[in-house]
Each structure stands twice: as structure tokens, then as C-alpha cells.
Design an enzyme around this catalytic site. Structure first.
Site, PDB file in Angstrom:
ATOM      1  N   LYS A  53     -18.485   6.056 -26.330  1.00 40.28           N
ATOM      2  CA  LYS A  53     -17.119   6.547 -26.457  1.00 40.28           C
ATOM      3  C   LYS A  53     -16.452   5.985 -27.706  1.00 40.28           C
ATOM      4  O   LYS A  53     -15.722   6.693 -28.415  1.00 40.28           O
ATOM      5  CB  LYS A  53     -16.316   6.176 -25.212  1.00 40.28           C
ATOM      6  N   GLN A  97     -13.545   2.010 -16.702  1.00 38.62           N
ATOM      7  CA  GLN A  97     -14.899   2.517 -16.524  1.00 38.62           C
ATOM      8  C   GLN A  97     -15.372   2.302 -15.084  1.00 38.62           C
ATOM      9  O   GLN A  97     -15.322   1.190 -14.549  1.00 38.62           O
ATOM     10  CB  GLN A  97     -15.865   1.811 -17.490  1.00 38.62           C
ATOM     11  N   ASP A 120      -8.905   9.856 -18.082  1.00 33.27           N
ATOM     12  CA  ASP A 120      -9.970  10.417 -17.251  1.00 33.27           C
ATOM     13  C   ASP A 120      -9.475  11.509 -16.307  1.00 33.27           C
ATOM     14  O   ASP A 120     -10.275  12.197 -15.681  1.00 33.27           O
ATOM     15  CB  ASP A 120     -10.617   9.307 -16.405  1.00 33.27           C
TER      16      ASP A 120
END
Length: 295
Positions: A53, A97, A120
């Protein structure tokens, strides 16, 4: 029949090029998009994903902000990291994460994220908007993997209108939000969300025009399950040691023989994974554009 490939790497590269132009426009107006990540522990898959990322950010011109915590970090340390990104004006949006280490109050921590900075699209507020605003345009970040799947299909000219879709797996990052997103009116698919309590999964798959496999079991989906010409998207990831290289290799949920029956197949790796990462970048850019429009 040999399936055509849904090349996520190629489409992701095209989208990155488009995002570079949008980011340059933002910077000309004094807006510097910034993506933050919070990584807890040393899971090799999560570490590799987060590193990817940040490489993506560098490619397109997004500022990277990173907080790494050890696996034994207390939940309070994660809370403080979340609150710091909430308050940081350099952070346009960020992710925690997943999965977090065992014992962490994952849901409680996700709820601490500022919904406007939820890159997200997994905050309860943003998932709730998917449920409630069925006929309205969404001005919020979409869950990256389901959004990436839709974008990949759209770029190949494949519509889900009226299609029967089997989603295998009910996880919070793929299965559940995919069901919400694919049944929106502008997409109009009919979704069966399969899980460990679903009887006769093979039969449901055989009756489906599209299969999204996200169970994390190597080669779970068999060729004899697939309707000829179906679209099959391999999302599940299992990492196993590669004795030849000493590293890990990725195995997807879909048996390679499926390509002899299906009409379209996304490879794994190289299919949905790159699309998930580029959708995260797009979420950051769109959040920055919304902030600019509101200023």
C-alpha cells in the site's frame, strides 16, 4: 473453453494513472492527500500488504503515514494510534490492518475511527449507509475489495444486472459488504451469501452466473461446480511456504481447472488483490476531493 483473464494488475495500473492526474489537481489547490496505516504484529501477509500500500502511495503521489505496533501491544496503544490519526490534518484517511492479534477488541477499535477518515469503508456508519441509502448516491468510502471487484468487472464490460451471484464467505472485509454492495439498485444482482452453515454449496455455485470465492481454503472451488461461461473471482488467500525459494507463495480459493469451464476468471495473485489496493488509493483521493469541495 478456456476462460478469459480478468487482469487486475493491468486495470490497477490504468487507475493509478488516472489518480495521478486527480492528485496533481488537488495539490495545485493546496490539498496533499495522505494515507495512514496502523499495523499491529508481524503477520507476514499483513506486513506484505501494508508495504504494498505504501509503495502504491509513492507511485501516485500520496503521502504515507505509518504506525507499526508489536503483537503484544495493549489495546490502549492501538486506541491512541487511532485517535492520533483522527486528529492529524495530514491524514486524509487511514486503515487499521486486519486481522488484529487474538484478544484485541477489533469491533470496538474500528468504531473509534472517524467515519470520514475510514479508508476501508468498514466503519459501522459507512456500512450502515450501504444498507440505508439503497437508491441514493454514496458519498462515503466503499469497502475496497467489493469495490475493486465491481470496478474490475466494469472495466471489462461485464454487467451484474440480473445476474445470480454466489459469494462464498461472510467475512467483514469481503463477503458481508459484497452482499450489500452488489444488491444496490444500480448493480441489481441477486446474491446468495454462503458460509459454513450453508447446505449444498456446490449446487448453489452451479446455479450462479458469478462466483466470488473468499473462504481462505486452497482450491476450494472445483471445476465441476461451475456453470459453463460463469465469471469466477478468486479472492481468498492462503500463504504457504515455498521450499524452492524459502519464501511464502499465495494460493487462491479456486482450483486451476475452473479456467477450463468458466468464461472469465481472475487470477490469484494478480486479480482482485491489486484492485483492492488501488481502491484504497481511490478512496483517499475521493475523500480529499470531498474535503476540498466542502471547503
Amino acid at each position: 473453453m478456456v476462460a478469459q483473464i480478468l487482469d487486475g494488475k493491468k486495470i490497477a495500473a490504468d487507475i493509478k494513472q488516472e489518480l495521478r492526474s486527480r492528485i496533481e489537481t488537488l495539490k495545485q489547490h493546496g490539498i496533499e492527500p495522505g494515507l495512514g496505516t496502523i499495523l499491529v504484529g508481524d503477520d507476514p501477509g499483513s506486513r506484505a500488504y501494508v508495504a504494498g500500500k505504501h509503495r502504491d502511495c509513492q507511485e501516485v503521489g500520496i503521502t504515507s503515514l505509518r504506525i507499526d505496533l508489536p503483537a503484544d501491544a495493549p489495546a490502549q496503544a492501538v486506541r491512541e494510534a487511532i485517535l492520533s490519526f483522527n486528529a492529524d490534518p495530514a491524514c486524509t484517511g487511514y486503515i487499521v490492518q486486519l486481522p488484529l492479534p487474538a484478544g484485541m477488541p477489533s469491533n470496538e477499535l474500528i468504531e473509534l475511527i472517524d467515519p470520514q477518515k475510514d479508508a476501508d469503508g468498514l466503519h459501522p456508519v459507512n456500512l450502515g449507509r450501504l444498507v440505508l441509502r439503497v437508491g441514493e448516491p454514496l458519498s462515503t468510502s466503499l469497502p475496497c475489495t467489493p469495490a475493486g471487484i465491481l470496478e474490475l468487472l466494469e472495466r471489462y464490460g461485464l454487467s451484474l444486472e440480473g445476474k445470480r451471484v454466489a459469494v462464498l464467505g461472510r467475512g467483514v472485509t469481503v463477503g458481508r459488504p459484497a452482499g450489500l454492495l452488489l444488491t444496490r439498485r444500480e448493480i441489481n444482482a441477486t446474491v446468495t451469501l454462503c458460509h459454513t452453515g450453508t447446505p449444498d454449496v456446490p449446487q448453489i455455485v452451479r446455479e450462479s452466473d458469478v462466483v466470488i470465492a473468499s473462504v481462505g481454503q486452497p482450491h476450494f472451488v472445483k471445476p465441476e461446480w461451475i456453470k459453463p461461461g460463469a465469471i469466477v473471482l478468486d479472492v481468498g488467500v492462503t500463504r504457504v511456504p515455498n521450499p524452492e525459494t524459502g519464501r511464502f507463495k499465495t494460493i487462491g480459493d479456486v482450483d486451476p481447472g475452473v479456467a477450463e469451464v468458466a468464461g472469465w476468471v481472475s487470477p490469484n495473485p494478480g486479480g482482485v488483490g491489486p484492485m483492492t489496493r488501488v481502491m484504497l488509493l481511490r478512496n483517499i483521493v475521493e475523500t480529499a476531493e470531498r474535503q476540498y469541495s466542502a471547503s
